[in-house]
Design a protein around this motif. Structure first.
Motif, PDB file in Angstrom:
ATOM      1  N   ARG A 138       0.853  -1.192   0.000  1.00 31.42           N
ATOM      2  CA  ARG A 138       0.000   0.000   0.000  1.00 31.42           C
ATOM      3  C   ARG A 138       0.894   1.249   0.000  1.00 31.42           C
ATOM      4  O   ARG A 138       1.608   1.497   0.970  1.00 31.42           O
ATOM      5  CB  ARG A 138      -0.911   0.004   1.215  1.00 31.42           C
ATOM      6  CG  ARG A 138      -1.837  -1.209   1.321  1.00 31.42           C
ATOM      7  CD  ARG A 138      -2.534  -1.236   2.678  1.00 31.42           C
ATOM      8  NE  ARG A 138      -1.553  -1.281   3.775  1.00 31.42           N
ATOM      9  CZ  ARG A 138      -1.859  -1.105   5.069  1.00 31.42           C
ATOM     10  NH1 ARG A 138      -3.112  -0.848   5.422  1.00 31.42           N
ATOM     11  NH2 ARG A 138      -0.917  -1.165   5.998  1.00 31.42           N
ATOM     12  N   VAL A 139       0.810   2.031  -1.081  1.00 31.70           N
ATOM     13  CA  VAL A 139       1.708   3.181  -1.249  1.00 31.70           C
ATOM     14  C   VAL A 139       0.887   4.447  -1.457  1.00 31.70           C
ATOM     15  O   VAL A 139      -0.057   4.465  -2.254  1.00 31.70           O
ATOM     16  CB  VAL A 139       2.656   2.978  -2.448  1.00 31.70           C
ATOM     17  CG1 VAL A 139       3.590   4.184  -2.597  1.00 31.70           C
ATOM     18  CG2 VAL A 139       3.465   1.704  -2.282  1.00 31.70           C
TER      19      VAL A 139
ATOM     20  N   ALA B  11      -2.591   4.511   9.946  1.00 29.45           N
ATOM     21  CA  ALA B  11      -1.884   3.262   9.638  1.00 29.45           C
ATOM     22  C   ALA B  11      -2.429   2.572   8.387  1.00 29.45           C
ATOM     23  O   ALA B  11      -2.489   1.342   8.322  1.00 29.45           O
ATOM     24  CB  ALA B  11      -1.933   2.307  10.836  1.00 29.45           C
ATOM     25  N   SER B  12      -2.799   3.362   7.375  1.00 27.17           N
ATOM     26  CA  SER B  12      -3.466   2.799   6.196  1.00 27.17           C
ATOM     27  C   SER B  12      -2.539   2.547   5.026  1.00 27.17           C
ATOM     28  O   SER B  12      -2.969   1.977   4.016  1.00 27.17           O
ATOM     29  CB  SER B  12      -4.596   3.729   5.754  1.00 27.17           C
ATOM     30  OG  SER B  12      -4.092   5.028   5.468  1.00 27.17           O
ATOM     31  N   VAL B  13      -1.263   2.963   5.114  1.00 33.33           N
ATOM     32  CA  VAL B  13      -0.330   2.735   4.015  1.00 33.33           C
ATOM     33  C   VAL B  13       0.992   2.200   4.556  1.00 33.33           C
ATOM     34  O   VAL B  13       1.362   2.428   5.711  1.00 33.33           O
ATOM     35  CB  VAL B  13      -0.076   4.016   3.182  1.00 33.33           C
ATOM     36  CG1 VAL B  13      -1.357   4.484   2.517  1.00 33.33           C
ATOM     37  CG2 VAL B  13       0.523   5.124   4.030  1.00 33.33           C
TER      38      VAL B  13
ATOM     39  N   ARG C 251       1.126   9.449  11.098  1.00 29.91           N
ATOM     40  CA  ARG C 251      -0.209   8.930  11.420  1.00 29.91           C
ATOM     41  C   ARG C 251      -0.694   7.911  10.400  1.00 29.91           C
ATOM     42  O   ARG C 251      -1.249   6.861  10.763  1.00 29.91           O
ATOM     43  CB  ARG C 251      -1.208  10.102  11.501  1.00 29.91           C
ATOM     44  CG  ARG C 251      -2.639   9.670  11.805  1.00 29.91           C
ATOM     45  CD  ARG C 251      -3.602  10.845  11.731  1.00 29.91           C
ATOM     46  NE  ARG C 251      -3.742  11.389  10.378  1.00 29.91           N
ATOM     47  CZ  ARG C 251      -4.496  10.846   9.418  1.00 29.91           C
ATOM     48  NH1 ARG C 251      -5.165   9.718   9.647  1.00 29.91           N
ATOM     49  NH2 ARG C 251      -4.577  11.412   8.228  1.00 29.91           N
ATOM     50  N   VAL C 252      -0.496   8.177   9.099  1.00 28.98           N
ATOM     51  CA  VAL C 252      -1.045   7.284   8.072  1.00 28.98           C
ATOM     52  C   VAL C 252      -0.135   6.101   7.786  1.00 28.98           C
ATOM     53  O   VAL C 252      -0.562   5.123   7.154  1.00 28.98           O
ATOM     54  CB  VAL C 252      -1.352   8.040   6.761  1.00 28.98           C
ATOM     55  CG1 VAL C 252      -2.348   9.158   7.015  1.00 28.98           C
ATOM     56  CG2 VAL C 252      -0.098   8.549   6.084  1.00 28.98           C
ATOM     57  N   LEU C 253       1.125   6.158   8.247  1.00 28.25           N
ATOM     58  CA  LEU C 253       2.054   5.056   8.007  1.00 28.25           C
ATOM     59  C   LEU C 253       1.838   3.922   9.005  1.00 28.25           C
ATOM     60  O   LEU C 253       1.737   4.145  10.216  1.00 28.25           O
ATOM     61  CB  LEU C 253       3.498   5.541   8.140  1.00 28.25           C
ATOM     62  CG  LEU C 253       4.218   6.012   6.883  1.00 28.25           C
ATOM     63  CD1 LEU C 253       5.622   6.488   7.249  1.00 28.25           C
ATOM     64  CD2 LEU C 253       4.291   4.919   5.821  1.00 28.25           C
TER      65      LEU C 253
ATOM     66  N   ARG D 262      12.600   5.185   7.805  1.00 25.83           N
ATOM     67  CA  ARG D 262      11.677   4.091   8.145  1.00 25.83           C
ATOM     68  C   ARG D 262      11.092   4.316   9.520  1.00 25.83           C
ATOM     69  O   ARG D 262      11.809   4.611  10.474  1.00 25.83           O
ATOM     70  CB  ARG D 262      12.405   2.746   8.092  1.00 25.83           C
ATOM     71  CG  ARG D 262      11.472   1.549   8.296  1.00 25.83           C
ATOM     72  CD  ARG D 262      12.227   0.241   8.126  1.00 25.83           C
ATOM     73  NE  ARG D 262      11.328  -0.887   8.274  1.00 25.83           N
ATOM     74  CZ  ARG D 262      11.706  -2.165   8.212  1.00 25.83           C
ATOM     75  NH1 ARG D 262      12.989  -2.464   7.997  1.00 25.83           N
ATOM     76  NH2 ARG D 262      10.826  -3.127   8.346  1.00 25.83           N
ATOM     77  N   ARG D 263       9.791   4.184   9.602  1.00 27.87           N
ATOM     78  CA  ARG D 263       9.108   4.302  10.888  1.00 27.87           C
ATOM     79  C   ARG D 263       9.385   3.103  11.768  1.00 27.87           C
ATOM     80  O   ARG D 263       9.361   1.954  11.317  1.00 27.87           O
ATOM     81  CB  ARG D 263       7.583   4.438  10.667  1.00 27.87           C
ATOM     82  CG  ARG D 263       6.843   4.591  11.969  1.00 27.87           C
ATOM     83  CD  ARG D 263       5.345   4.541  11.849  1.00 27.87           C
ATOM     84  NE  ARG D 263       4.772   4.233  13.139  1.00 27.87           N
ATOM     85  CZ  ARG D 263       3.489   4.270  13.450  1.00 27.87           C
ATOM     86  NH1 ARG D 263       2.621   4.603  12.537  1.00 27.87           N
ATOM     87  NH2 ARG D 263       3.070   3.957  14.650  1.00 27.87           N
ATOM     88  N   LEU D 264       9.666   3.353  13.042  1.00 27.19           N
ATOM     89  CA  LEU D 264       9.874   2.254  13.979  1.00 27.19           C
ATOM     90  C   LEU D 264       8.552   1.627  14.371  1.00 27.19           C
ATOM     91  O   LEU D 264       7.489   2.249  14.258  1.00 27.19           O
ATOM     92  CB  LEU D 264      10.601   2.764  15.230  1.00 27.19           C
ATOM     93  CG  LEU D 264      12.033   3.264  14.997  1.00 27.19           C
ATOM     94  CD1 LEU D 264      12.571   3.908  16.265  1.00 27.19           C
ATOM     95  CD2 LEU D 264      12.913   2.118  14.565  1.00 27.19           C
TER      96      LEU D 264
END
Length: 259
Positions: free
Chosen positions: A43-44, A100-102, A125-127, A257-259
């Motif tokens: 999902r990008v 957390a949708s992508v 928020r969306v990651l 990169r998100r932890l």
């Protein structure tokens, strides 16, 4: 660049949406693959998607891509050319997607327009956990002699501080998510460059440079004088004076990169 000037430059593209779509290059596939390499899923989000230059390649590569773009003229061009892609009105500072949708947020030649104090937490928020934020920039390869000459002749409005690989590394080194007191954290940023090229003629290269924000906000007389100077230079170079040629480029990527 202060916020008012940044907004003026960022808002300049809509008036040239058709030219932008026609003349701006796509992005090196290897660069996109490297940007997405750590992503936990397909999902990008293409954020600040413009007319869909990056979106089209992401769709062709099989990702589940959603495009978000604030400029209505650019968004209309994207929807016209890519009707099968979900394309939403929104911005980096206000993303119309759930938490957390992508799995990845990519931005093609756009991250420098974001107000990261607001956009950073919104992107986080969306990651999804483990998700990737990556900015991609197409730069001209000024290790090639005639391209270095073109950069000198063009001036910073056409080939600016992020538009050659070495200056890009310096200019984008801090364009990652700001450190905040929020619970979301990101790893240290990574930079990489990937060889790329675009088939051009002298006329189409002049048209390409004319879609740069610095050129679009110039007074008409100054813009025409700058473009005429570039045309004269291209006419003097054997590499560019007779028909088609390849403009040597490097697609540069900043990845966190998100932890």
């Amino acid at each position: 660049m202060d916020s008012d000037l940044r907004h003026r430059h960022a808002a300049s593209f809509g008036a040239a949406a058709n030219a932008y779509a026609a003349h701006r290059p796509d992005y090196a596939h290897e660069a996109i693959r490297w940007a997405l390499e750590p992503a936990p899923g397909p999902r990008v989000l293409d954020l600040g998607a413009g007319t869909g230059k990056l979106t089209a390649t992401l769709a062709a590569m099989g990702t589940d891509v959603t495009a978000v773009e604030p400029d209505q003229a650019m968004l209309a061009e994207l929807r016209r050319s890519l009707p099968e892609v979900a394309a939403l009105s929104g911005s980096a500072e206000s993303i119309p997607l759930p938490d957390a949708s992508v799995d990845a947020v990519l931005a093609g030649n756009a991250m420098h327009w974001f107000d990261m104090a607001v956009a950073g937490p919104e992107i986080a928020r969306v990651l999804a956990p483990g998700g990737v934020l990556a900015g991609l920039w197409n730069t001209v390869d000024d290790s090639v002699d005639w391209v270095a000459g073109l950069a000198r002749v063009s001036g910073p409005a056409a080939i600016g501080p992020r538009d050659t690989p070495a200056s890009w590394r310096t200019e984008t080194a801090t364009l990652h998510l700001p450190t905040t007191d929020a619970p979301v954290r990101f790893r240290s940023p990574e930079q990489a460059g990937f060889q790329h090229g675009q088939r051009r003629t002298a006329d189409s290269l002049v048209a390409t440079l004319g879609t740069r924000a610095g050129m679009l906000v110039m007074p008409d007389e100054e813009r025409e004088a700058t473009l005429a100077r570039i045309r004269r230079y291209l006419a003097t170079r054997p590499e560019t004076s007779a028909g088609e040629f390849t403009l040597p480029m490097v697609t540069c990527v900043l990845r966190v990169r998100r932890l």
